[in-house]
Design a protein around this motif. Structure first.
Motif, short mmCIF file in Angstrom:
data_model
loop_
_atom_site.label_atom_id
_atom_site.label_comp_id
_atom_site.label_asym_id
_atom_site.label_seq_id
_atom_site.Cartn_x
_atom_site.Cartn_y
_atom_site.Cartn_z
N TRP A 82 -9.29 -8.90 6.49
CA TRP A 82 -10.02 -9.25 5.28
C TRP A 82 -9.76 -10.67 4.82
O TRP A 82 -10.47 -11.18 3.95
CB TRP A 82 -9.69 -8.26 4.15
CG TRP A 82 -10.24 -6.90 4.43
CD1 TRP A 82 -9.53 -5.79 4.79
CD2 TRP A 82 -11.62 -6.47 4.37
NE1 TRP A 82 -10.38 -4.72 4.98
CE2 TRP A 82 -11.65 -5.11 4.73
CE3 TRP A 82 -12.81 -7.13 4.07
CZ2 TRP A 82 -12.84 -4.38 4.78
CZ3 TRP A 82 -13.99 -6.40 4.12
CH2 TRP A 82 -13.99 -5.05 4.48
N GLU A 104 -5.06 -17.94 -13.20
CA GLU A 104 -4.63 -16.62 -12.71
C GLU A 104 -5.73 -15.93 -11.91
O GLU A 104 -5.47 -15.33 -10.87
CB GLU A 104 -4.21 -15.73 -13.88
CG GLU A 104 -2.89 -16.13 -14.46
CD GLU A 104 -2.56 -15.40 -15.74
OE1 GLU A 104 -1.41 -15.03 -15.93
OE2 GLU A 104 -3.48 -15.19 -16.56
N VAL A 105 -6.96 -16.01 -12.43
CA VAL A 105 -8.06 -15.34 -11.72
C VAL A 105 -8.29 -15.99 -10.36
O VAL A 105 -8.43 -15.32 -9.34
CB VAL A 105 -9.35 -15.38 -12.57
CG1 VAL A 105 -10.52 -14.83 -11.78
CG2 VAL A 105 -9.16 -14.56 -13.83
N SER A 108 -5.74 -15.06 -7.67
CA SER A 108 -5.84 -13.77 -6.99
C SER A 108 -6.66 -13.89 -5.72
O SER A 108 -6.61 -13.01 -4.87
CB SER A 108 -6.35 -12.67 -7.92
OG SER A 108 -7.50 -13.07 -8.61
N GLY A 109 -7.40 -15.00 -5.55
CA GLY A 109 -8.08 -15.24 -4.29
C GLY A 109 -7.13 -15.46 -3.13
O GLY A 109 -7.52 -15.35 -1.97
N LEU A 111 -4.47 -13.64 -2.62
CA LEU A 111 -3.67 -12.43 -2.39
C LEU A 111 -3.72 -11.95 -0.95
O LEU A 111 -2.73 -11.41 -0.44
CB LEU A 111 -4.15 -11.30 -3.31
CG LEU A 111 -3.57 -11.36 -4.72
CD1 LEU A 111 -4.14 -10.25 -5.56
CD2 LEU A 111 -2.06 -11.25 -4.66
N THR A 112 -4.86 -12.15 -0.26
CA THR A 112 -4.94 -11.67 1.13
C THR A 112 -3.95 -12.41 2.01
O THR A 112 -3.60 -11.92 3.07
CB THR A 112 -6.35 -11.90 1.71
OG1 THR A 112 -6.81 -13.17 1.27
CG2 THR A 112 -7.30 -10.83 1.26
N ARG A 114 -0.92 -13.51 0.85
CA ARG A 114 0.44 -13.46 0.29
C ARG A 114 1.08 -12.10 0.53
O ARG A 114 0.41 -11.10 0.68
CB ARG A 114 0.39 -13.74 -1.22
CG ARG A 114 0.06 -15.15 -1.56
CD ARG A 114 -0.15 -15.31 -3.04
NE ARG A 114 1.05 -14.97 -3.80
CZ ARG A 114 1.09 -14.86 -5.12
NH1 ARG A 114 0.01 -15.04 -5.81
NH2 ARG A 114 2.20 -14.57 -5.73
N ARG A 115 2.42 -12.10 0.51
CA ARG A 115 3.15 -10.85 0.62
C ARG A 115 3.63 -10.46 -0.77
O ARG A 115 3.91 -11.31 -1.60
CB ARG A 115 4.36 -11.02 1.55
CG ARG A 115 3.95 -11.40 2.95
CD ARG A 115 5.16 -11.49 3.86
NE ARG A 115 4.75 -11.31 5.24
CZ ARG A 115 4.56 -10.11 5.80
NH1 ARG A 115 4.80 -9.00 5.11
NH2 ARG A 115 4.17 -10.02 7.05
N PRO A 116 3.72 -9.13 -1.02
CA PRO A 116 4.18 -8.68 -2.33
C PRO A 116 5.59 -9.21 -2.64
O PRO A 116 6.39 -9.41 -1.72
CB PRO A 116 4.20 -7.16 -2.21
CG PRO A 116 3.28 -6.84 -1.10
CD PRO A 116 3.33 -8.00 -0.15
N PHE A 117 5.87 -9.42 -3.90
CA PHE A 117 7.18 -9.82 -4.43
C PHE A 117 7.54 -11.27 -4.15
O PHE A 117 8.51 -11.77 -4.69
CB PHE A 117 8.32 -8.92 -3.92
CG PHE A 117 8.22 -7.53 -4.42
CD1 PHE A 117 8.47 -7.23 -5.76
CD2 PHE A 117 7.87 -6.50 -3.57
CE1 PHE A 117 8.37 -5.94 -6.23
CE2 PHE A 117 7.76 -5.19 -4.04
CZ PHE A 117 8.01 -4.92 -5.37
N ARG A 160 -12.41 -18.45 -6.98
CA ARG A 160 -11.49 -17.42 -6.51
C ARG A 160 -11.73 -17.12 -5.02
O ARG A 160 -10.78 -17.00 -4.25
CB ARG A 160 -11.68 -16.14 -7.34
CG ARG A 160 -10.81 -15.00 -6.89
CD ARG A 160 -10.96 -13.80 -7.80
NE ARG A 160 -12.30 -13.24 -7.74
CZ ARG A 160 -12.70 -12.18 -8.42
NH1 ARG A 160 -11.86 -11.59 -9.24
NH2 ARG A 160 -13.91 -11.72 -8.31
N GLY B 151 7.30 -8.26 -10.20
CA GLY B 151 7.19 -8.63 -8.79
C GLY B 151 5.81 -8.38 -8.22
O GLY B 151 5.31 -9.14 -7.40
N GLN B 155 -0.73 -8.54 -7.66
CA GLN B 155 -1.51 -7.45 -7.09
C GLN B 155 -2.05 -6.53 -8.19
O GLN B 155 -3.24 -6.20 -8.23
CB GLN B 155 -0.65 -6.62 -6.12
CG GLN B 155 -0.42 -7.27 -4.77
CD GLN B 155 0.67 -8.35 -4.79
OE1 GLN B 155 1.36 -8.54 -5.79
NE2 GLN B 155 0.82 -9.06 -3.69
#
Lengths: 276, 335
Positions: A82, A104-105, A108-109, A111-112, A114-117, A160, B151, B155
């Motif tokens: 994706w 911020e909005v 979020s573009g 996010l695909t 990035r890794r969580p945390f 985004r 964290g 998401q």
């Protein structure tokens, strides 16, 4: 791997006999469509012709009743790449309960990628900043999205998707309710992307300043493709021969506003003006 | 004064302060996501469901905290699944779940020979009777909640802000939605001892409401609501302790009242800030008087068409023969 031809991987979107129904009502019927790399395709048609639904099927938001949707050669149910796909949904009127800034909005573009945390990398921040610059909102970076005008909010959604650096970009009615200066910014942005070789699929009711960018028009009527080929002007899309009505007007009034040039007796058209 | 110092030095008061600190920090963090989803009252509903869990714990002599966690998590998952399907009778289903939970709790407690009053310390909070092991549980849960809420903020924010975009971005929307529901359930049980199940929702929502009056970004709202919640929890507890020489004040009530006071201070400040921003946007209060469609048009209005541009709400009108043209679909409306 064995039987799949390598050229199939290069086709961003391939629809084979796709039908979509919403609550038992057929909305898209047997659409075959292949979109090749770098194409700028406009999906056009009247309200309710199924153009938005078709894009939602291409992004996996709407399950298909029949047929197959393949993105970059992979059946959409098994598609996981994706990162390569960007999506600009129709701007919704309802805001969220908590304020959100432009930064911020647009972030979020990323996010695909990035890794969580983990916090945003230098590259992530760079791309977000650049995406906001491209749509001309650098001055509003810290502003709450809900305080912006409709056209500016639409530009935030474009930024985004830009931040994600997609190879394939879907836009659902990006020009709806957007004034001319904002539409021009949008057109310039999409022209830059198209030059970079991004494949763009655009749902539009009206093209406005986007018209010169289009490589190919696909016109839908009652869920079927009635035209697939060279770009059409708006008047042609809504031409009675294509069977497209116009939802804004009562049936007895002909679609006068699509006639290319009708000057009133008291109007003195400026020769420099863009004439439709 | 020396009496107050002695009270502060007592073991139960220090435990209570620790519990209040961590609860006040963690619960509004989860609350921010509930408010963002416009589900401010979910905490209240989960509190009702948790009553059944507490009653089962009391009757079977297991720790009520854990049975309450289980009941609240099950309730939260049920609520999320109902919400996800978008059933038309969804709100009625939620009401059935909430009041079933409350009535079930009282019924089970009575059946087991417990008086309704033994439920009271969970309904209204009993922070000063908190045991050292309870404090430890509260602290651990509080830290876990804060780590997850901060964290995973990008998401969780994206999923609630625009779930269709999040889905096309490849995020597991359902997982994150369920995660928020479970976080809400856990925070309800964390706050159960501090403010009580009946006032849990207040500590989830009021600090967020106060913070968003003066912020324009999500992260700042999140951080500020945690600060407000922590201040209110510790301040409310100290207020109740100070008042305890004259009357028996429930800390839960004073904590909620302190956060309400903070909201009442933030509200006019935020209203003033918003009014200033709004003045920069022209014509926001000016509703269009009528929309007669202009019949025909020879050119597209734009920056260089020669007609005067007038910003009007979210679009630009163009002055044209003494009236305003607004682009609408294929034609222009008269404003």
């Amino acid at each position: 791997m064995l039987s799949r031809s390598s050229s199939d991987d290069d086709v961003p979107v391939r629809l084979t006999n796709v039908s979509v129904s919403i609550e038992g009502r057929p909305v898209v019927r047997g659409v075959d469509l292949q979109i090749t790399t770098g194409e700028f395709v406009a999906l056009m048609g009247a309200n309710g012709s199924g153009k938005s639904t078709l894009v939602r099927a291409m992004t996996g938001l709407r399950p298909v009743a029949r047929g197959s949707v393949r993105l970059f050669g992979t059946e959409i149910g098994h598609f996981h790449d994706w990162q390569r796909v960007g999506f600009v949904p129709q701007r919704s009127g309802a805001g969220s309960g908590v304020p959100a800034s432009v930064w911020e909005v647009v972030s979020s573009g990323r996010l695909t990628h990035r890794r969580p945390f983990l916090p945003m990398s230098h590259k992530d921040r760079d791309l977000v900043t650049r995406a906001i610059e491209i749509v001309g909102l650098s001055g509003e970076k810290r502003a709450a999205v809900s305080n912006l005008s409709g056209g500016q909010q639409q530009r935030v959604l474009i930024a985004r998707s830009l931040a994600g650096q997609p190879d394939l970009l879907f836009l659902d009615e990006p020009t709806a309710g957007v004034d001319m200066p904002n539409q021009q910014v949008l057109a310039d942005t999409l022209a830059t992307l198209s030059d970079r070789g991004v494949t763009i699929v655009l749902v539009a009711h009206e093209l406005g300043p986007l018209a010169p960018l289009i490589d190919r028009s696909v016109v839908l009527r009652d869920g079927r493709v009635v035209h697939d080929g060279e770009p059409l002007a708006e008047a042609q899309v809504h031409h009675p021969d294509l069977g497209l009505g116009h939802a804004h007007h009562p049936p007895q009034s002909p679609a006068l506003d699509h006639v290319p040039h009708v000057a009133g007796p008291f109007e003195t058209p400026d020769p420099d003006e863009e004439v439709r | 004064m020396s009496e107050f110092v002695a009270l502060m030095q007592s073991g139960f008061m220090q435990r209570a302060l620790l519990a209040a600190f961590f609860t006040g920090l963690a619960v509004p963090a989860v609350g921010t996501y509930l408010v963002q989803r416009r589900m401010s009252l979910m905490g209240d509903g989960l509190g009702h469901v948790a009553v059944t869990g507490v009653a089962i714990g009391l009757v079977t002599s297991t720790a009520p905290t854990w049975t309450a966690v289980v009941a609240a998590v099950l309730g939260a998952i049920a609520i999320e699944l109902i919400r996800e399907r978008g059933l038309s009778g969804g709100d009625v289903a939620l009401a059935l779940l909430f009041y079933g939970g409350l009535a079930g709790g009282i019924f089970v407690a009575n059946l087991g020979g417990e008086s309704t009053s033994s439920l009271n310390q969970y309904l209204f909070g009993s922070i000063v009777s908190i045991t050292p092991s309870d404090v430890l549980v509260t602290m651990v849960m509080g830290v876990v909640l804060v780590i997850l809420c901060v964290g995973l903020a990008p998401q969780l924010f994206a999923v609630a802000h625009d779930h269709e975009f999040a889905k096309v971005a490849g995020l597991n929307v359902r997982f994150y939605n369920l995660l928020v529901a479970v976080l809400a359930a856990v925070s309800v049980t964390v706050a159960m001892r501090t403010v009580g199940l009946l006032l849990v929702s207040a500590l989830m929502v009021i600090p967020v409401a106060a913070a968003q009056q003066v912020t324009s970004s999500f992260r700042r709202t999140l951080a500020m609501s945690m600060g407000v919640g922590m201040t209110a929890a510790v301040g409310g507890l100290l207020l109740a302790a100070a008042a305890s020489y004259r009357a028996d004040v429930a800390p839960g009530a004073s904590i909620v009242l302190v956060s309400l006071v903070i909201f009442l201070v933030a509200w006019p400040v935020g209203a003033l800030m918003r009014r200033r921003t709004r003045r920069l946007l022209p014509f926001t209060d000016d509703a269009p008087s009528g929309q007669a469609a202009s019949t025909h048009h020879v050119h597209v209005h734009g920056a260089h068409c020669g007609h005067e541009a007038v910003p009007h709400g979210d679009h630009v009108d163009y002055l044209h023969d003494g009236h305003r043209h607004a682009p609408h679909g294929e034609h222009y409306d008269e404003h």
